[in-house]
Design an enzyme around this catalytic site. Structure first.
Site, PDB file in Angstrom:
ATOM      1  N   LEU A  54      40.959  46.306  32.129  1.00 31.17           N
ATOM      2  CA  LEU A  54      41.946  46.827  33.079  1.00 31.17           C
ATOM      3  C   LEU A  54      43.255  46.076  32.916  1.00 31.17           C
ATOM      4  O   LEU A  54      43.266  44.896  32.526  1.00 31.17           O
ATOM      5  CB  LEU A  54      41.456  46.697  34.513  1.00 31.17           C
ATOM      6  CG  LEU A  54      40.223  47.547  34.855  1.00 31.17           C
ATOM      7  CD1 LEU A  54      38.964  46.726  34.741  1.00 31.17           C
ATOM      8  CD2 LEU A  54      40.350  48.142  36.240  1.00 31.17           C
ATOM      9  N   GLU A  55      44.355  46.728  33.271  1.00 27.65           N
ATOM     10  CA  GLU A  55      45.667  46.126  33.055  1.00 27.65           C
ATOM     11  C   GLU A  55      45.900  44.898  33.914  1.00 27.65           C
ATOM     12  O   GLU A  55      46.824  44.124  33.647  1.00 27.65           O
ATOM     13  CB  GLU A  55      46.764  47.159  33.320  1.00 27.65           C
ATOM     14  CG  GLU A  55      46.841  47.653  34.739  1.00 27.65           C
ATOM     15  CD  GLU A  55      47.923  48.710  34.919  1.00 27.65           C
ATOM     16  OE1 GLU A  55      47.562  49.891  34.983  1.00 27.65           O
ATOM     17  OE2 GLU A  55      49.100  48.345  34.974  1.00 27.65           O
ATOM     18  N   SER A  56      45.076  44.682  34.929  1.00 28.57           N
ATOM     19  CA  SER A  56      45.206  43.468  35.731  1.00 28.57           C
ATOM     20  C   SER A  56      44.682  42.251  34.983  1.00 28.57           C
ATOM     21  O   SER A  56      44.732  41.127  35.510  1.00 28.57           O
ATOM     22  CB  SER A  56      44.461  43.627  37.058  1.00 28.57           C
ATOM     23  OG  SER A  56      43.140  44.077  36.836  1.00 28.57           O
ATOM     24  N   GLY A  57      44.163  42.427  33.762  1.00 29.87           N
ATOM     25  CA  GLY A  57      43.772  41.297  32.930  1.00 29.87           C
ATOM     26  C   GLY A  57      42.286  41.060  32.820  1.00 29.87           C
ATOM     27  O   GLY A  57      41.854  40.004  32.354  1.00 29.87           O
TER      28      GLY A  57
END
Length: 267
Positions: A54-57
């Site tokens: 996910l783009e949150s890492g």
């Protein structure tokens, strides 16, 4: 999985169709909503060895069932704490977008948008012109990086109508095949590109020579004429047009276990 479900919603059908596009062992970049739900369904069915990112890492999230509280394991947004259990790596947005993606560590990325054109270019920035905008949209939010650097892109679009499936998008937020054969490469993107579009009417793919989107399969009860009527350009139809295999009971059961409230599947 041996028995088709007789009870499923359109969004559950779309979720299953998207999940089946994921291959076992892939690293999958997915955002909240149907992309993430489809990725989890893939992991719990035919692709247990994928790593969901996910783009949150978060890398390698597992989304285990909450056996204590019985709550849904499905995150509602990309920074929802439910993304953490089982993850193999956690980093910052800049690292996952700026390093993982640009080094082409993502096998497949899910994208969507307000508009998609026949070459798979996506618009999530503006409807109308820059001088006279009708609607301002959220923008890229990392979608452009996914479109440029993921090794292949899967697009989910709803609903399938002429406003969304337009011959030319008002703004290219996320590049597909740009202006057709050779255009993506001319802009330095010598890999990747959109592979399939899962819509509310069926599955569309891209001709390897013309790079133009064509109808590959429809859902049960949907005709090719219906899809053409809801597409703003002269959509090509596959000479081997298929009917999408309905969801199996097991796939629907898993979706409803994950999305208990029907938040993304509109039951």
């Amino acid at each position: 999985m041996t028995k088709y479900s007789m009870d499923y919603s359109l969004t559950e059908m779309m979720c299953v169709a998207a999940a089946r596009e994921v291959k076992d062992g892939e690293r999958v970049f997915a955002g909240a909503g149907l992309p993430l739900l489809a990725s989890i369904v893939a992991k719990r069915t035919h692709a247990p060895n994928i790593q969901i990112c996910l783009e949150s890492g978060i890398v390698g999230a597992e989304f285990p069932d909450d056996e204590i509280r019985g709550k849904s394991p499905l995150p509602r947004f990309v920074a929802d704490p439910r993304i953490f259990p089982g993850a193999v790596y956690q980093c910052e947005l800049l690292e996952i977008n700026g390093i993982f993606l640009t080094q082409r560590k993502m096998d497949v990325g899910f994208l969507g948008g307000a508009q998609v054109d026949k070459y798979g270019n996506l618009n999530s920035t503006i409807i109308g012109s820059w001088d006279k905008p009708k609607v301002w949209l959220p923008g890229s939010g990392g979608a452009a990086e996914i479109a440029m650097f993921a090794n292949r892109v899967l697009i989910i679009m709803a609903p399938h109508d002429k406003r969304r499936f337009c011959e030319k998008v008002d703004c290219i937020t996320s590049p597909g095949y740009l202006e057709g054969p050779g255009s993506r490469e001319a802009h330095g993107l010598k890999w990747g590109g959109p592979e399939a579009v899962v819509s509310t009417l069926g599955i569309l793919r891209f001709d390897p020579d013309t790079k133009e989107m064509y109808l590959a399969a429809t859902y049960k009860g949907v005709t090719a004429e219906q899809v053409k009527e809801n597409t703003s350009w002269d959509l090509k139809i596959s000479s081997n047009l298929q009917e999408v295999e309905p969801p199996y009971e097991e796939e629907v059961r898993i979706i409803r276990e994950i999305d208990k409230e029907g938040l993304f599947t509109s039951r």
